[in-house]
Design an enzyme around this catalytic site. Structure first.
Site, PDB file in Angstrom:
ATOM      1  N   ILE A 149       2.878   1.645  -1.984  1.00 49.96           N
ATOM      2  CA  ILE A 149       4.283   1.383  -1.683  1.00 49.96           C
ATOM      3  C   ILE A 149       4.769   0.304  -2.642  1.00 49.96           C
ATOM      4  O   ILE A 149       3.971  -0.408  -3.250  1.00 49.96           O
ATOM      5  CB  ILE A 149       4.504   0.964  -0.213  1.00 49.96           C
ATOM      6  CG1 ILE A 149       3.673  -0.271   0.148  1.00 49.96           C
ATOM      7  CG2 ILE A 149       4.199   2.101   0.731  1.00 49.96           C
ATOM      8  CD1 ILE A 149       3.861  -0.752   1.588  1.00 49.96           C
ATOM      9  N   ASP A 150       6.064   0.191  -2.785  1.00 54.01           N
ATOM     10  CA  ASP A 150       6.636  -0.730  -3.757  1.00 54.01           C
ATOM     11  C   ASP A 150       6.359  -2.190  -3.393  1.00 54.01           C
ATOM     12  O   ASP A 150       6.132  -2.525  -2.229  1.00 54.01           O
ATOM     13  CB  ASP A 150       8.145  -0.530  -3.860  1.00 54.01           C
ATOM     14  CG  ASP A 150       8.507   0.863  -4.344  1.00 54.01           C
ATOM     15  OD1 ASP A 150       7.731   1.432  -5.119  1.00 54.01           O
ATOM     16  OD2 ASP A 150       9.573   1.367  -3.943  1.00 54.01           O
TER      17      ASP A 150
END
Length: 345
Positions: A149-150
């Protein structure tokens, strides 16, 4: 023969620019780059072409495109030479679940998942290397990572401890049998209570730091599906649940923007501007103060579910929405309850 060689670094890519000399005989672009890009492999170069990240005279090309005299060739390599050098670091992990085969961690916002340009240390992978030995490598040679995920997205990630677990979990993600639910705060009043967004996601044609939504795969973009559902309407913003069928880079951020609902305070996609609301000074001050409360995109990977590769039991994990997001949501809730929503922009 080449000239005008340039190397520029940013947080996602290593950028190279080459100009073929006047005496350049026609040559496949992958072979052309193999002779010039340090530490590159043919597989990495072909992957860059598949992702639409090789350009000849500013036009995306396939790996078999022939480079000719005076052509300008640009390539964006997604795996910088040093990112596979993992330095173990004693960074605390919020472990939600662990057994001999895998673990589930709750990643805080601000923690980069794996090393890359500008972030060779201080990442989740550096922490995993410290706390666990001999984690299996994924296809990008990143230990333990099944998905990612970012940096400024918080929430759940599953980490594989064995090669078998890595393979089986990745297969579930590829076959869309895993469950991933995100909570997002987006600009605007989402018209439909629920819906599905389908498109192809690839690198933005102008801003290479962004991804973009395309109608087909002609640009090398990949098919993506997001299901969304309204949780709460808060006037000029809406709280939504997003469930992923696919896991493309920036998928929710791109898909929600594509339907006119950019994530609140998502700087990369323009969400750090006041996109909805009035021209009143007090309103602007309210929004700016809320940006300070939540200094990142309003996105949290809340729920993660998968079949345990060894136990053969479906496991589902859930986390609380982080404090910064909760405070921003509560501020909008109070504002919408005390003010009439009037669009003047």
């Amino acid at each position: 023969m080449t000239e005008d060689i340039n190397l520029i670094e940013d947080e996602l890519f290593e950028h190279y620019r080459f100009e073929a000399g006047k005496g350049q005989a026609p040559l496949r672009v992958d072979k052309f780059l193999m002779n010039l890009v340090e530490n590159a492999t043919r597989n990495k170069i072909q992957k860059a072409a598949e992702n639409g990240n090789i350009f000849v005279n500013e036009v995306p090309v396939k790996s078999n495109h022939k480079v000719k005299a005076n052509d300008v060739v640009r390539v964006l390599m997604e795996q910088p030479p040093f990112e596979n050098i993992i330095i173990p670091e004693n960074i605390p992990l919020d472990i939600v679940y662990e057994d001999d085969d895998l673990l589930v961690v709750n990643k805080p916002a601000g923690l980069v998942v794996h090393p890359g340009h500008g972030n060779y240390t201080g990442t989740l992978v550096n922490a995993l290397a410290y706390h666990f030995e001999n984690l299996p490598l994924n296809s990008s040679e990143r230990p333990g990572l099944v998905h990612r995920i970012d940096k400024d997205t918080s929430g759940l990630l599953v980490i594989a401890k064995t090669d078998w677990t890595m393979t089986e979990l990745q297969k579930q993600f590829a076959e869309k049998t895993s469950e991933r639910e995100y909570i997002a705060l987006v600009w605007g009043n989402v018209e439909e209570n629920e819906g599905t967004i389908e498109s192809y996601i690839g690198r933005h044609k102008v801003d290479r730091m962004q991804m973009a939504s395309f109608p087909d795969d002609t640009t090398g973009a990949k098919y993506a599906v997001t299901h969304y559902k309204v949780i709460e309407r808060l006037g000029y913003v809406t709280l939504v649940s997003c469930k992923l069928e696919t896991g493309r880079t920036h998928q929710i951020r791109v898909h929600m923007k594509s339907i006119g609902h950019t994530l609140f305070n998502d700087e990369r996609y323009g969400g750090e501007k006041i996109l909805k609301g009035t021209t009143f000074t007090k309103y602007k001050q309210f929004v700016e103060n809320t940006f300070k409360v939540l200094p990142r995109q309003a996105l949290h990977a809340k729920t993660l579910g998968f079949m345990h590769p060894i136990k053969k039991e479906f496991m589902r994990f859930d986390t609380e929405i982080p404090t910064d997001m909760l405070e921003a949501i509560d501020r909008w809730r109070k504002y919408s309850n005390n003010h009439e929503m009037v669009e003047e922009d």
